[in-house]
Design a protein around this motif. Structure first.
Motif, PDB file in Angstrom:
ATOM      1  N   GLU A  82      -1.580   0.997  -5.489  1.00  0.00           N
ATOM      2  CA  GLU A  82      -1.774   0.109  -4.347  1.00  0.00           C
ATOM      3  C   GLU A  82      -0.550  -0.006  -3.441  1.00  0.00           C
ATOM      4  O   GLU A  82      -0.623  -0.641  -2.395  1.00  0.00           O
ATOM      5  CB  GLU A  82      -2.168  -1.290  -4.835  1.00  0.00           C
ATOM      6  N   ARG A  83       0.566   0.584  -3.821  1.00  0.00           N
ATOM      7  CA  ARG A  83       1.792   0.469  -3.037  1.00  0.00           C
ATOM      8  C   ARG A  83       1.821   1.493  -1.909  1.00  0.00           C
ATOM      9  O   ARG A  83       1.298   2.601  -2.031  1.00  0.00           O
ATOM     10  CB  ARG A  83       3.006   0.714  -3.927  1.00  0.00           C
ATOM     11  N   ALA A  84       2.457   1.131  -0.789  1.00  0.00           N
ATOM     12  CA  ALA A  84       2.808   2.139   0.212  1.00  0.00           C
ATOM     13  C   ALA A  84       3.918   3.007  -0.373  1.00  0.00           C
ATOM     14  O   ALA A  84       4.841   2.499  -1.020  1.00  0.00           O
ATOM     15  CB  ALA A  84       3.273   1.472   1.494  1.00  0.00           C
ATOM     16  N   LEU A  85       3.824   4.315  -0.177  1.00  0.00           N
ATOM     17  CA  LEU A  85       4.788   5.244  -0.757  1.00  0.00           C
ATOM     18  C   LEU A  85       5.454   6.080   0.337  1.00  0.00           C
ATOM     19  O   LEU A  85       4.785   6.586   1.237  1.00  0.00           O
ATOM     20  CB  LEU A  85       4.109   6.189  -1.752  1.00  0.00           C
ATOM     21  N   VAL A  86       6.778   6.219   0.212  1.00  0.00           N
ATOM     22  CA  VAL A  86       7.597   7.051   1.097  1.00  0.00           C
ATOM     23  C   VAL A  86       8.155   8.175   0.232  1.00  0.00           C
ATOM     24  O   VAL A  86       8.673   7.908  -0.855  1.00  0.00           O
ATOM     25  CB  VAL A  86       8.744   6.223   1.721  1.00  0.00           C
ATOM     26  N   GLY A  87       8.047   9.433   0.673  1.00  0.00           N
ATOM     27  CA  GLY A  87       8.378  10.527  -0.231  1.00  0.00           C
ATOM     28  C   GLY A  87       9.430  11.505   0.244  1.00  0.00           C
ATOM     29  O   GLY A  87       9.427  11.928   1.400  1.00  0.00           O
ATOM     30  N   ILE A  88      10.350  11.859  -0.678  1.00  0.00           N
ATOM     31  CA  ILE A  88      11.333  12.928  -0.467  1.00  0.00           C
ATOM     32  C   ILE A  88      11.110  13.952  -1.574  1.00  0.00           C
ATOM     33  O   ILE A  88      11.169  13.596  -2.762  1.00  0.00           O
ATOM     34  CB  ILE A  88      12.776  12.395  -0.525  1.00  0.00           C
ATOM     35  N   PHE A  89      10.895  15.225  -1.195  1.00  0.00           N
ATOM     36  CA  PHE A  89      10.466  16.204  -2.181  1.00  0.00           C
ATOM     37  C   PHE A  89      11.193  17.543  -2.041  1.00  0.00           C
ATOM     38  O   PHE A  89      11.871  17.806  -1.053  1.00  0.00           O
ATOM     39  CB  PHE A  89       8.948  16.448  -2.048  1.00  0.00           C
ATOM     40  N   THR A 113       7.512   1.828  -2.007  1.00  0.00           N
ATOM     41  CA  THR A 113       8.256   2.516  -3.056  1.00  0.00           C
ATOM     42  C   THR A 113       8.720   3.868  -2.533  1.00  0.00           C
ATOM     43  O   THR A 113       7.930   4.611  -1.928  1.00  0.00           O
ATOM     44  CB  THR A 113       7.383   2.724  -4.306  1.00  0.00           C
ATOM     45  N   LEU A 114       9.992   4.178  -2.735  1.00  0.00           N
ATOM     46  CA  LEU A 114      10.532   5.482  -2.365  1.00  0.00           C
ATOM     47  C   LEU A 114      10.342   6.440  -3.539  1.00  0.00           C
ATOM     48  O   LEU A 114      10.854   6.203  -4.631  1.00  0.00           O
ATOM     49  CB  LEU A 114      12.019   5.371  -2.018  1.00  0.00           C
ATOM     50  N   VAL A 115       9.585   7.504  -3.319  1.00  0.00           N
ATOM     51  CA  VAL A 115       9.330   8.518  -4.345  1.00  0.00           C
ATOM     52  C   VAL A 115      10.263   9.692  -4.084  1.00  0.00           C
ATOM     53  O   VAL A 115      10.197  10.321  -3.022  1.00  0.00           O
ATOM     54  CB  VAL A 115       7.859   8.985  -4.317  1.00  0.00           C
ATOM     55  N   VAL A 116      11.128   9.992  -5.040  1.00  0.00           N
ATOM     56  CA  VAL A 116      12.045  11.126  -4.929  1.00  0.00           C
ATOM     57  C   VAL A 116      11.719  12.068  -6.077  1.00  0.00           C
ATOM     58  O   VAL A 116      11.960  11.739  -7.249  1.00  0.00           O
ATOM     59  CB  VAL A 116      13.521  10.681  -4.991  1.00  0.00           C
ATOM     60  N   ALA A 117      11.162  13.233  -5.759  1.00  0.00           N
ATOM     61  CA  ALA A 117      10.686  14.126  -6.809  1.00  0.00           C
ATOM     62  C   ALA A 117      11.071  15.567  -6.503  1.00  0.00           C
ATOM     63  O   ALA A 117      10.870  16.060  -5.392  1.00  0.00           O
ATOM     64  CB  ALA A 117       9.169  14.007  -6.961  1.00  0.00           C
ATOM     65  N   GLY A 118      11.609  16.245  -7.519  1.00  0.00           N
ATOM     66  CA  GLY A 118      12.056  17.626  -7.394  1.00  0.00           C
ATOM     67  C   GLY A 118      13.366  17.779  -8.153  1.00  0.00           C
ATOM     68  O   GLY A 118      13.813  16.860  -8.842  1.00  0.00           O
ATOM     69  N   GLY A 119      13.982  18.932  -8.038  1.00  0.00           N
ATOM     70  CA  GLY A 119      15.253  19.144  -8.712  1.00  0.00           C
ATOM     71  C   GLY A 119      16.403  18.493  -7.966  1.00  0.00           C
ATOM     72  O   GLY A 119      16.660  18.829  -6.807  1.00  0.00           O
TER      73      GLY A 119
END
Length: 269
Positions: A82-89, A113-119
């Motif tokens: 349910e959260r708004a998500l901001v993403g860096i990938f 929520t800031l989503v930071v995903a990757g190496g």
């Protein structure tokens, strides 16, 4: 393939000319001595020019997941529903500026929520480890290599993708976001700014915390829908993997040598 070879440059862009000048000279010399047959460099997805010596290849615009299935992607990835998500990938290094993005969210009062995903690189890993309790509660971290399908799901699961990086060129993650129907906010690149403005897929802003936060807030409020060709700009066609490969190699769909510039006048070689 010439990476970091800006297709369009302002006369005042000294960094861009330092990147482009030596590569252009070496390309001409290599072609003159016949040790190089073809050279290409990335251009924005809105750029229809073919290029003369260095051919322009538009960055692919493809994603195997779409934001219409956002709930499914979030459930599979363990993201809040349910959260708004901001993403860096992708390869998450310091040049993608996750601390700046988080600061921008706080400055603009963005409840997301800031989503930071990757190496992660060492600098980003150190930033993540040093997050205070309050900041850590609003950040989702996944520090590992992501295969293409998982990466695409991450991109399609968020509400906005900010690109706060200063290399003046197109972005593969931006292409995935566009194909997934996710709005983009870009700062630090005239090439990406021109692309989002002409395709209607996002917002370009100044490279400051305040401007980035304001642009993300507007994107989350629905000012852009993130679909290529929507908006007041000039529609562009999707850049497929096939088109990318054919332009890179200088061949047509049957593998025959093909010059995209001469094709507009009926010529073929």
């Amino acid at each position: 393939m010439l990476t970091r070879y800006p297709a369009r440059l302002a006369l005042t862009d000294l960094t861009g000319w330092r990147l482009r000048g030596p590569k252009a000279v070496l390309t001409v010399m290599a072609m003159a001595t016949r040790s190089l047959h073809r050279a290409v460099g990335f251009s924005g997805r809105e750029d229809q020019a073919a290029g003369w010596i260095v051919k322009r290849v538009r960055d692919p615009h493809y994603c195997s997941a779409h934001s219409r299935d956002r709930d499914e992607h979030r459930a599979l990835l363990g993201l809040p529903a349910e959260r708004a998500l901001v993403g860096i990938f992708g390869s998450v290094d310091a040049r993608k500026n996750p601390p700046m993005v988080l600061d921008a969210m706080k400055a603009a009062g963005i409840d997301a929520t800031l989503v930071v995903a990757g190496g992660f690189d060492d600098e980003v890993r150190a930033w993540a480890a040093a997050l205070g309790e309050t900041d850590r509660a609003r950040v989702f971290l996944r520090d590992e290599f992501l295969d293409n399908d998982v990466l695409d799901r991450f991109v399609a699961s968020v509400d906005v993708v900010p690109l706060a990086l200063t290399n003046n060129g197109p972005s593969g993650i931006m292409g995935k976001a566009q194909a997934a129907g996710v709005p983009v906010v870009t700062a630090g690149s005239r090439v990406r700014a021109r692309e989002v403005e002409l395709t209607g897929t996002g917002i370009a802003c100044d490279f400051t915390v305040e401007a980035l936060g304001d642009a993300m807030r507007r994107a989350l409020a629905g000012e852009v829908v993130g679909v290529v060709g929507v908006g007041d700009g000039t529609p562009v066609d999707e850049v497929s993997a096939d088109e990318f490969a054919m332009t890179l190699l200088g061949v047509d769909a049957e593998g025959r040598p093909y010059d995209r510039r001469r094709a507009t006048t009926g010529g073929r070689r």
